[in-house]
Design an enzyme around this catalytic site. Structure first.
Site, PDB file in Angstrom:
ATOM      1  N   ASN A 247       8.851 -46.136-102.881  1.00 45.06           N
ATOM      2  CA  ASN A 247       7.818 -46.772-103.443  1.00 45.06           C
ATOM      3  C   ASN A 247       8.189 -47.078-105.029  1.00 45.06           C
ATOM      4  O   ASN A 247       9.216 -46.654-105.484  1.00 45.06           O
ATOM      5  CB  ASN A 247       6.282 -45.492-103.812  1.00 45.06           C
ATOM      6  CG  ASN A 247       7.147 -44.366-104.502  1.00 45.06           C
ATOM      7  OD1 ASN A 247       7.745 -43.266-103.942  1.00 45.06           O
ATOM      8  ND2 ASN A 247       6.779 -44.459-105.696  1.00 45.06           N
TER       9      ASN A 247
ATOM     10  N   HIS B  38       2.267 -39.193-100.648  1.00 45.98           N
ATOM     11  CA  HIS B  38       3.205 -38.704 -99.992  1.00 45.98           C
ATOM     12  C   HIS B  38       3.269 -39.071 -98.461  1.00 45.98           C
ATOM     13  O   HIS B  38       4.365 -39.274 -97.874  1.00 45.98           O
ATOM     14  CB  HIS B  38       3.154 -37.201 -99.859  1.00 45.98           C
ATOM     15  CG  HIS B  38       4.336 -36.463 -99.239  1.00 45.98           C
ATOM     16  ND1 HIS B  38       5.748 -36.315 -99.898  1.00 45.98           N
ATOM     17  CD2 HIS B  38       4.499 -35.713 -98.292  1.00 45.98           C
ATOM     18  CE1 HIS B  38       6.357 -35.623 -99.244  1.00 45.98           C
ATOM     19  NE2 HIS B  38       5.747 -35.228 -98.362  1.00 45.98           N
TER      20      HIS B  38
ATOM     21  N   GLU C 212       7.247 -25.901-105.500  1.00 47.49           N
ATOM     22  CA  GLU C 212       6.537 -24.929-104.602  1.00 47.49           C
ATOM     23  C   GLU C 212       6.574 -23.599-105.361  1.00 47.49           C
ATOM     24  O   GLU C 212       6.012 -22.589-104.632  1.00 47.49           O
ATOM     25  CB  GLU C 212       7.376 -24.951-103.597  1.00 47.49           C
ATOM     26  CG  GLU C 212       7.517 -26.163-102.712  1.00 47.49           C
ATOM     27  CD  GLU C 212       8.364 -26.019-101.348  1.00 47.49           C
ATOM     28  OE1 GLU C 212       7.885 -25.525-100.670  1.00 47.49           O
ATOM     29  OE2 GLU C 212       9.326 -26.528-101.478  1.00 47.49           O
TER      30      GLU C 212
ATOM     31  N   HIS D 121       9.902 -31.559 -94.683  1.00 51.77           N
ATOM     32  CA  HIS D 121      11.001 -30.815 -94.860  1.00 51.77           C
ATOM     33  C   HIS D 121      10.849 -29.501 -93.767  1.00 51.77           C
ATOM     34  O   HIS D 121      10.055 -28.454 -94.036  1.00 51.77           O
ATOM     35  CB  HIS D 121      10.765 -30.221 -96.284  1.00 51.77           C
ATOM     36  CG  HIS D 121      11.188 -31.149 -97.110  1.00 51.77           C
ATOM     37  ND1 HIS D 121      12.262 -31.403 -97.846  1.00 51.77           N
ATOM     38  CD2 HIS D 121      10.342 -32.259 -97.857  1.00 51.77           C
ATOM     39  CE1 HIS D 121      12.226 -32.657 -98.567  1.00 51.77           C
ATOM     40  NE2 HIS D 121      10.986 -33.033 -98.665  1.00 51.77           N
TER      41      HIS D 121
END
Length: 245
Positions: free
Chosen positions: A209, A221, A66, A41
């Site tokens: 996934n 990740h 975050e 990102h």
């Protein structure tokens, strides 16, 4: 479509920018948004053209996990609206709840489950109708183009959770019983904000996934990003064709 189209790119999907004729970039910080600290990102708005269509791409996004609130997470949608965007494509990397939709395949969103526990519309009587968040006509056009291109494109309900941890097998079974077909940690708040602003919304999940508890589930990740990058090119072709004309 010949109006400015906004796009939000999920994990591993930043390669779409490589297909653009880039005109200028504005970083998240310069636009007054928090910087994203998540790999995959980058944190910038990229203006240019994809094929014949004028676009502004939000390369990367900000997440609840975050430590940001719902207003910060959706600030990019409001910023794009201020630039004149009236239609937006929201992409994400998601876990598939169905073995028939394996990693590397795509799903167009018909609806979502907001399981984040928050809303960008809180703070007032913002009673926005969410009967059809994702535009049915745009969705049908994309499915038609994908079918003609030989790209399998599932459709279904996306469950948006807060994260950052991946779901447990028990949680995945719960989500299936609630009607979810894929699960991730983004998109739903952005879609709600876009709908409240009167935008036309298209949602696309790259199923990177299998969700926890399914055979072959890999919850890492780096694997999510790798699969997303590998699956991106075929969908970029479909997106570009959907914006033409």
């Amino acid at each position: 479509m010949n109006r400015l189209v906004g796009m939000v790119l999920g994990s591993g999907l930043g390669s779409l920018v490589d297909r653009m004729a880039v005109e200028r970039e504005v970083t998240f910080v310069d636009a007054g948004l928090p910087a994203s600290g998540v790999p995959g990102h980058d944190g910038a708005f990229v203006f240019g053209r994809l094929g014949d269509a004028p676009v502004v791409v939000m390369r990367g996004r900000i997440h609840l996990y975050e430590g940001h609130d719902a207003k910060a997470v959706t600030a990019g949608i409001r910023w794009m609206s201020e630039q004149g965007v009236e239609q937006v494509i929201l992409t994400n990397a998601a876990g598939s709840l169905h073995e028939e939709n394996p990693p590397g395949s795509w799903m167009v969103l018909t609806d979502h489950l907001n399981l984040t526990g928050t809303s960008p519309l809180e703070g007032g009587p913002n009673f926005v109708d969410m009967s059809e968040v994702y535009d049915a006509g745009w969705r049908a056009r994309v499915r038609e183009i994908a079918d003609a291109s030989g790209l399998p494109l599932a459709q279904g309900v996306y469950a948006g959770l807060r994260g950052p941890q991946y779901e447990t097998p028990a949680e995945v079974r719960m989500l299936g019983r609630l009607g979810a077909d894929a699960v991730g940690m983004s998109t739903v708040l952005e879609a709600m904000q876009a709908k409240a602003l009167g935008m036309k919304v298209l949602g696309l999940s790259c199923l990177t996934n299998f969700a926890a508890g399914l055979p072959g589930a890999l919850l890492d990740h780096s694997d999510v990003m790798k699969t997303g990058k590998g699956a991106a090119q075929a969908m970029i072709d479909v997106i570009e064709r959907s914006l033409s004309g």
